[in-house]
Design a protein around this motif. Structure first.
Motif, mmCIF file in Angstrom:
data_model
loop_
_atom_site.group_PDB
_atom_site.id
_atom_site.type_symbol
_atom_site.label_atom_id
_atom_site.label_comp_id
_atom_site.label_asym_id
_atom_site.label_seq_id
_atom_site.Cartn_x
_atom_site.Cartn_y
_atom_site.Cartn_z
ATOM 1 N N GLY A 8 3.203 12.388 6.048
ATOM 2 C CA GLY A 8 3.912 11.470 5.168
ATOM 3 C C GLY A 8 4.376 12.157 3.896
ATOM 4 N N PHE A 12 -1.022 7.856 1.998
ATOM 5 C CA PHE A 12 -1.168 6.468 2.432
ATOM 6 C C PHE A 12 -2.577 6.020 2.097
ATOM 7 C CE2 PHE A 12 -2.261 3.285 5.657
ATOM 8 C CZ PHE A 12 -1.230 2.391 5.473
ATOM 9 N N LYS A 41 1.631 7.006 6.185
ATOM 10 C CA LYS A 41 2.969 6.600 5.752
ATOM 11 C C LYS A 41 3.982 6.832 6.865
ATOM 12 C CE LYS A 41 5.944 5.300 2.601
ATOM 13 N NZ LYS A 41 6.350 3.942 2.757
ATOM 14 N N GLN A 44 3.385 4.213 9.623
ATOM 15 C CA GLN A 44 3.902 2.923 9.187
ATOM 16 C C GLN A 44 5.430 2.876 9.274
ATOM 17 O OE1 GLN A 44 3.369 1.998 4.975
ATOM 18 N NE2 GLN A 44 2.825 -0.100 5.556
ATOM 19 N N ASP A 45 6.082 3.927 8.797
ATOM 20 C CA ASP A 45 7.548 3.963 8.804
ATOM 21 C C ASP A 45 8.115 4.063 10.219
ATOM 22 O OD1 ASP A 45 7.523 3.702 6.080
ATOM 23 O OD2 ASP A 45 7.984 5.805 5.655
#
Length: 111
Positions: A8, A12, A41, A44-45
């Motif tokens: 990420g 996160f 991160k 999640q993205d």
């Protein structure tokens, strides 16, 4: 964790669900919380579509997240564990009745 999934761009922390951090939540061991810190991160993205897959493993991650089958890909199992922990952390149990109604099974003979 050996993976070709990108780390990420920012750490996160999962502070929306775990105010004291992932490592203190009690759901993850030290290695898992560190991996979520580094890759969360991106996970999640990728799931929300804010980030497009750039390699085969990221493409497989997105595909496996959309199915309910058990995945052999460790990042998928880790992210599903995080999502399950989020669901568990939002369930609150109480000893009081939340609707305020009296017990409908109350009988006069026990009064």
């Amino acid at each position: 964790m050996f993976t070709t999934i990108r780390k990420g761009k920012s750490p996160f922390y999962g502070e929306q669900s775990f105010s004291y951090g992932l490592s203190r939540s009690g759901y993850f061991n030290r290695r898992e919380s560190q991996e979520l810190l580094e890759y969360g991160k991106t996970f999640q993205d990728l799931c929300t579509g804010a980030l497009l897959p750039e390699n085969d493993e990221e493409l497989r991650f997105v595909h496996d997240m959309q199915t309910s089958d058990e995945s052999t890909l460790y990042p998928v199992r880790l992210w599903k564990k995080y999502l399950d922990a989020v669901q568990k952390s939002r369930v609150h149990h109480s000893f009081s009745r939340s609707n305020g109604k009296s017990y409908s099974g109350y009988s006069e003979e026990f009064a």
